[in-house]
Design a protein around this motif. Sequence first.
Motif, PDB file in Angstrom:
ATOM      1  N   GLY A   8      -4.463  -0.171  -5.857  1.00 39.40           N
ATOM      2  CA  GLY A   8      -3.213  -0.937  -5.820  1.00 39.40           C
ATOM      3  C   GLY A   8      -2.321  -0.638  -7.003  1.00 39.40           C
ATOM      4  N   HIS A   9      -1.089  -0.225  -6.718  1.00 39.60           N
ATOM      5  CA  HIS A   9      -0.160   0.029  -7.833  1.00 39.60           C
ATOM      6  C   HIS A   9       1.273  -0.347  -7.495  1.00 39.60           C
ATOM      7  N   GLU A  10       1.524  -0.790  -6.269  1.00 39.17           N
ATOM      8  CA  GLU A  10       2.893  -1.191  -5.917  1.00 39.17           C
ATOM      9  C   GLU A  10       2.858  -2.713  -5.807  1.00 39.17           C
ATOM     10  N   ALA A  11       3.506  -3.423  -6.711  1.00 45.93           N
ATOM     11  CA  ALA A  11       3.300  -4.876  -6.747  1.00 45.93           C
ATOM     12  C   ALA A  11       4.374  -5.576  -7.576  1.00 45.93           C
ATOM     13  N   LEU A  55       0.850  -1.197   0.000  1.00 41.40           N
ATOM     14  CA  LEU A  55       0.000   0.000   0.000  1.00 41.40           C
ATOM     15  C   LEU A  55       0.880   1.240   0.000  1.00 41.40           C
ATOM     16  N   CYS A  56       0.587   2.155  -0.924  1.00 37.83           N
ATOM     17  CA  CYS A  56       1.300   3.441  -1.013  1.00 37.83           C
ATOM     18  C   CYS A  56       0.285   4.516  -0.635  1.00 37.83           C
ATOM     19  N   HIS A  57       0.769   5.649  -0.174  1.00 41.56           N
ATOM     20  CA  HIS A  57      -0.180   6.675   0.263  1.00 41.56           C
ATOM     21  C   HIS A  57      -1.084   7.158  -0.877  1.00 41.56           C
ATOM     22  N   THR A  58      -0.624   7.038  -2.117  1.00 39.88           N
ATOM     23  CA  THR A  58      -1.454   7.501  -3.245  1.00 39.88           C
ATOM     24  C   THR A  58      -2.750   6.668  -3.333  1.00 39.88           C
ATOM     25  N   ASP A  59      -2.656   5.356  -3.045  1.00 42.42           N
ATOM     26  CA  ASP A  59      -3.888   4.537  -3.000  1.00 42.42           C
ATOM     27  C   ASP A  59      -4.836   5.104  -1.947  1.00 42.42           C
ATOM     28  N   SER A  85       8.243  -0.921  -7.233  1.00 40.71           N
ATOM     29  CA  SER A  85       7.334  -0.579  -8.329  1.00 40.71           C
ATOM     30  C   SER A  85       6.670   0.780  -8.126  1.00 40.71           C
ATOM     31  N   CYS A  86       6.806   1.370  -6.924  1.00 44.61           N
ATOM     32  CA  CYS A  86       6.405   2.781  -6.775  1.00 44.61           C
ATOM     33  C   CYS A  86       7.289   3.504  -5.762  1.00 44.61           C
ATOM     34  N   GLY A  87       6.940   3.388  -4.479  1.00 44.89           N
ATOM     35  CA  GLY A  87       7.472   4.293  -3.457  1.00 44.89           C
ATOM     36  C   GLY A  87       8.982   4.413  -3.380  1.00 44.89           C
TER      37      GLY A  87
HETATM   38 ZN    ZN Z   1       2.679   4.956  -5.073  1.00 45.35          ZN
END
Ligand code: ZN
Length: 418
Positions: A107-110, A85-89, A215-217
């Motif tokens: 969901g986008h960090e995976a 979980l990233c804060h953007t979600d 994949s994101c943060g």
């Molecule tokens: Zn993110």
Amino acid sequence: MTKMYQFLVQRSRPFLSQRFFSQFSWASSSLSPPLTNNMSTTSGLVIPCKAAVAWEAGKPLVIEKVEVAPPQAMEVRIKVKYTSLCHTDLYFWEAKGQTPLFPRIFGHEAAGIVESVGEGVTDLHVGDHVLPVFTGECGECAHCKSEESNMCDLLRIDTERGVMHSDGKSRFSINGTPINHFVGTSTFSEYTVIHSGCLAKLNPLAPMDKVCVLSCGISTGLGATLNVAKPKKGSTVAVFGLGAVGLAAAEGARIAGASRIIGIDLNPNRFEEAKKFGITDFVNPQDYDRPVQQVIAEMTNGGVDRSIECTGNINAMISAFECVHDGWGVAVLVGVPTKDAVFMTKPINLLNERTLKGTFFGNYKPRTDLPSVVDMYMNKKLELDKFITHRVPFSEINKAFDLMLRGEGLRCIISMED
Ligand code: ZN
Ligand code: NAD
Ligand code: ZN
């Protein structure tokens, strides 16, 4: 300049083609599945599976049985193995100051494995390990061809889009009702469909339960420092917001050889955890009766050389800019603000030769550059374990939201198979 820093700053960016992966020894090795057999038993079929659906803003996600349609042209269906979980979600799920779009699968960090590919996808194959990225790389547009930009015309982040590019439709449904996608990734689902330009091929030896945070943060924070702020060795760097993104920015400052890293956060519980990330000074704006930019200027003989804002709070963004030294200071905004936030500062602050920048995904081109960030982890130049503070099974995904809402921990890995 350290060797790694030099490598990152001066990295070359080959345009999209087979050259993409050729620099990575594993890319053409026998670890990749055979290129001739790009079919799986579920290829072309609708897959019923579990997904965590957000029906309403701010309400707990509900694990539902969804149907995931096969990938269309230039799309890939992946089996998600781990997500976080990233804060953007959280912002878009809360939908406070953001456009609400529900029902939606966030969901986008995976990290995941390719299950099947749509027409025209030639560089990804069934069985490939991949990292989905919320902003893509088509390889053809002016941005993709520019060495400076990662803001692909076709696949750049669009938080208001809930459908796929090719046909304007969702690939998720429940009893025929479409469910919206989120930033083209929607990884809170056992299977998801993603544009192939938003998938970075992953070294199959890389542990997916760890590198999923790239994949994101972590890539975002790291790249904000190394690719955008570019602090010189020995410089002073301020980091606003000591969540995973901010601490990754601090990690970038450490790798770049910063001599002093000042961490700023409103949550005092962050400071203990942040000590593991080379932060030398801590400032809680609430401890002072004057603006935090003034406090930082006093601590640093006029201001920091670089500052990186990783909060999403507009006041922190302004402070992050105003705390850099005149003449050479550079501030980089990373946090996602509310839709109506307006950045206000006196123009004289810019005339006095301060620079204000912003970045998505740390200026990394997702497909071209992400494999080298994974290699930094594989080569032990970048630590990921210290970012992973919690783990939960998919059935308990709401716990990850509770932790982030309480400001506890950094990244919570959600395992899709437990
Ligand atoms: Zn993110
Ligand atoms: P997080 O919630 O884990 O951390 C944010 C931290 O900022 C918290 O510790 C919080 O206490 C602190 N904070 C909030 N307001 C503050 C203020 N006014 N002053 C000082 N500290 C303050 O979040 P995260 O997952 O690390 O994400 C950080 C930000 O980066 C979010 O806004 C997220 O949406 C954004 N983000 C941007 C990109 C990008 O590509 N630009 C990518 C990922 C995340
Ligand atoms: Zn493009």
